[in-house]
Design an enzyme around this catalytic site. Structure first.
Site, PDB file in Angstrom:
ATOM      1  N   TYR A 151      -5.594 -11.841 -30.715  1.00 17.96           N
ATOM      2  CA  TYR A 151      -5.673 -12.273 -29.313  1.00 17.96           C
ATOM      3  C   TYR A 151      -4.372 -12.012 -28.558  1.00 17.96           C
ATOM      4  CZ  TYR A 151      -9.961 -14.649 -30.754  1.00 17.96           C
ATOM      5  OH  TYR A 151     -11.221 -14.931 -31.233  1.00 17.96           O
ATOM      6  N   ASP A 211      -9.639 -19.652 -40.566  1.00 24.16           N
ATOM      7  CA  ASP A 211      -9.781 -18.708 -41.682  1.00 24.16           C
ATOM      8  C   ASP A 211      -8.474 -18.473 -42.432  1.00 24.16           C
ATOM      9  OD1 ASP A 211     -12.604 -17.819 -41.571  1.00 24.16           O
ATOM     10  OD2 ASP A 211     -12.044 -17.341 -39.516  1.00 24.16           O
ATOM     11  N   HIS A 454      -6.517  -5.996 -35.833  1.00 24.36           N
ATOM     12  CA  HIS A 454      -7.876  -6.278 -35.375  1.00 24.36           C
ATOM     13  C   HIS A 454      -7.894  -6.970 -34.028  1.00 24.36           C
ATOM     14  CE1 HIS A 454      -7.972 -10.654 -36.056  1.00 24.36           C
ATOM     15  NE2 HIS A 454      -7.115 -10.392 -37.012  1.00 24.36           N
ATOM     16  N   TYR A 535     -15.681 -16.681 -25.570  1.00 25.13           N
ATOM     17  CA  TYR A 535     -15.033 -17.997 -25.611  1.00 25.13           C
ATOM     18  C   TYR A 535     -13.522 -17.857 -25.673  1.00 25.13           C
ATOM     19  CZ  TYR A 535     -13.344 -18.509 -30.459  1.00 25.13           C
ATOM     20  OH  TYR A 535     -12.629 -18.402 -31.628  1.00 25.13           O
ATOM     21  N   ARG A 536     -13.025 -16.630 -25.897  1.00 25.99           N
ATOM     22  CA  ARG A 536     -11.581 -16.433 -26.099  1.00 25.99           C
ATOM     23  C   ARG A 536     -11.379 -14.931 -26.123  1.00 25.99           C
ATOM     24  NH1 ARG A 536      -9.110 -18.659 -31.768  1.00 25.99           N
ATOM     25  NH2 ARG A 536      -6.918 -18.689 -31.251  1.00 25.99           N
TER      26      ARG A 536
END
Ligand code: ADP
Length: 602
Positions: A151, A211, A454, A535-536
């Site tokens: 992110y 995670d 990622h 959502y993000r």
């Protein structure tokens, strides 16, 4: 290079006793192996020389003014607590991540960078920094740990911002309360650290890790991250904040606003979320309205648990699976937020690179995935469902009976317990995460590509097979178009599902990065056209995603801008975060929208 050779050459990751972001002793070996696997698939040098005069400057600030401002900040906080970003940029890896830029750069490494990093040691220091930023109109960007990988990591949205790295010196677990099953943490407390501290108390309490366990408990919560025990909705399980506003004022939310007796903290601060009056906590999550310096979190009383995996043979089974999940989740028969993962992920979580399974760089054909899955514990299937039930054994067995019976309606489905799977199978890491023990295993995904990084595409849909199909079809088609393997996971609750598509790319491959951006932009647009929103998201997609929430001619954005301008008239706090720009920056070319050739503004 072979993993064993890499291992002997790598410096050892600091322990948590040496550095707040370090690894607890009990994970040292796991960490070493994980790091070696990642470095064995790395071709990039540790760093490359940087161009131009350094550090890069904040917008509209000349070098003399910047130097004067830095000298003043040095006076305020001490030379040891401010660092210029004028050295080579080092991506490192998850446990030794940078606080200067995005370690998983999706644009050029040099684009989303800071000018300096400052290390406050207290809430008062944060207030001083904010007042300083207002004086010089220098944007500041707070991070807790900066491990928000996927992110944007530690990167600021505006180039040349000063990073406030809260975690380095503000990293204490301030309280663990066994009676109310809660804690108060500072920004630099990772899930690893909170776990260690809870263990030390001997209290029968669980934390809820996401995670991977290296992120900040506080940072993840205000970015509305999720975990996998019944306390997996982190924001829903926070209780009380202390926040420094862009003006430099401090406030406490919830019951914390009512002073305790004789200057003590309010005794109900971590017991009741809503207190009195407007509930303001939400405006400090996924926003740029304040810097959170303390946060209360609820801990879960330890309980019995049983994880399981169910496999399903056909690609098209997912609609029926989701229809089965909905009533089970609504009736709380599924104990946590389970994951429905595509079988390609069984290959990826082995930690082996894609090239081990398939020589091409194009998306791995379904037949190739099948040929490998056939020889793995899951067998030749399409979907793997990971769930956990909680409580005493009798309750768990009753829940498992219903779960087995309902999923058996899908022809060819197969139910497996962890004992029936090999010791190195991914399910054992799931068992730990779902019972409150932080992990590193999920990092193994990144080995799929050399220099693996990622991005997440994470839309929300109702828990319905038909909605799942619409999004899944968009994701599958566009991944194919842009040449990426598709790794879909549904995190399914009773009313909604988070669809998490993990785009794994090679940081050294500019064309792959360009295609990953194009893929994200198209998925965001097509999903929004069908009524689904994320959502993000990563920093560079925040403007686009924020604008998809445009009902009533961008009424929500206008509301957010009104709050932003009232709280932060100089626009110093994380401009552009969550797509919210203060008036000083609005409409001046900072927004990154689809069709823009540039990836960051000049
Ligand atoms: P992680 O928790 O994964 O280590 P970060 O520390 O980067 O991640 O936090 C996630 C995001 O939330 C950051 O990019 C930052 O914008 C925001 N953030 C983090 N900590 C704070 C804080 N204490 N106050 C305000 N915003 C924060």
């Amino acid at each position: 290079m072979a993993t064993a050779d890499v291992l002997s050459e790598l410096p050892i990751t600091p322990l948590i006793t040496e550095k707040h972001s370090g690894i607890p002793e009990r994970y040292a070996e796991q960490c070493k192996q994980s790091k070696a696997r990642l470095y064995s698939n790395k071709t990039l040098p540790p760093s490359v020389p940087r161009d131009g005069e350094l550090p890069v400057l904040p917008p509209d600030v000349d070098r003399d003014t910047f130097n004067k401002a830095v000298a003043e900040l040095t006076e305020l906080l001490g030379a040891e607590n401010i660092e210029l970003n004028d050295k080579p940029l080092v991506d490192g890896w998850y446990m030794e991540h940078p606080n200067t830029h995005d370690a998983f750069h999706i644009v050029q490494q040099s684009e989303l960078v800071s000018s300096a990093t400052v290390y406050p040691g207290s809430t008062e220091d944060v207030q001083k920094i904010v007042r300083w930023a207002n004086k010089y109109l220098i944007p500041v960007f707070p991070i807790s740990m900066g491990r928000n990988l996927g992110y944007g990591g530690a990167a600021p949205r505006v180039r040349g911002s000063v990073i406030i790295d809260l975690g380095r010196r503000m990293n204490k677990v301030l309280k663990i309360d066994g009676n109310s099953a809660s804690c108060i943490v500072e920004p630099g407390v990772s899930y690893f650290k909170l776990y260690e501290e809870v263990q030390k108390t001997g209290l029968p309490l669980w934390i809820d890790p996401p995670d991977v366990g290296g992120g900040s408990v506080l940072g993840n919560c205000i970015d509305r991250g999720v975990g996998y025990t019944p306390y997996g909705d982190h924001f829903a399980n926070h209780c009380g904040m202390e926040v420094v506003l862009p003006s430099g004022e401090v406030l406490r939310t919830g019951m914390g606003a009512l002073p305790g007796k004789n200057g003590a903290d309010n005794p109900s601060w971590q017991a009741f979320q809503h207190a009195y009056g407007p509930s303001v906590d939400g405006i400090f999550s996924q926003s740029n309205f304040g810097i959170v310096t303390k946060m209360g979190m609820w801990l879960m009383p330890e309980t019995g648990h049983q994880s399981y995996m169910i496999t399903f043979p056909r690609d098209e089974d997912f609609e029926q699976i989701i229809e089965i999940i909905r009533p089970l989740a609504l009736n709380r028969i599924l104990g946590n937020i389970p994951q429905l993962r595509n079988v390609i992920q069984e290959l990826a979580v082995t930690g082996k690179p894609k090239s081990f399974f398939y020589p091409g760089n194009d998306p791995m054909p379904r037949e190739v995935i099948r040929s490998h899955a056939k020889n793995m514990p899951c067998g030749d299937v399409a979907w793997c469902f990971y769930g956990t039930v909680y409580g005493p054994e009798e309750t768990r067995n009753m829940q498992l009976d219903i779960i087995r019976r309902e999923f058996a309606k899908v022809p060819g489905s197969k139910f497996m317990l962890p004992d029936e799977l090999p010791a190195d199978h991914y399910i054992h890491s799931r068992v730990r995460v779902c019972s409150g023990t932080p992990e590193l295993r999920e990092l193994d995904w990144l080995n799929w590509k050399p220099n693996g990084a990622h991005l997440f595409f994470a839309p929300i849909t109702p828990t319905k097979g038909a909605d799942a199909r619409v999004v899944h079809e968009i994701v599958t088609r566009l991944h194919k178009k842009w040449g990426f393997d598709s790794f879909p996971t549904w995190c399914v609750a009773g009313r909604e599902m988070h669809y998490i598509a993990n785009i794994v790319y090679d940081r050294a491959d500019d064309d792959e990065k360009r295609r990953a951006i194009a893929l994200m932009r198209e998925m965001v647009k097509e999903a929004a056209d069908e009524g689904y929103g994320e959502y993000r998201t990563h920093l560079i997609f925040m403007d686009q995603v924020a604008r998809t929430y445009g009902w009533g001619d961008q009424a929500l954005m206008r509301f957010n801008e009104t709050i932003k301008d009232a709280l932060d008239p100089n626009g110093i706090l994380a401009p552009g975060r969550a797509g919210i720009w203060p008036k000083r920056f609005r409409g001046k070319g900072y927004e990154l929208l689809p069709g823009d050739e540039k990836s960051t503004p000049p």
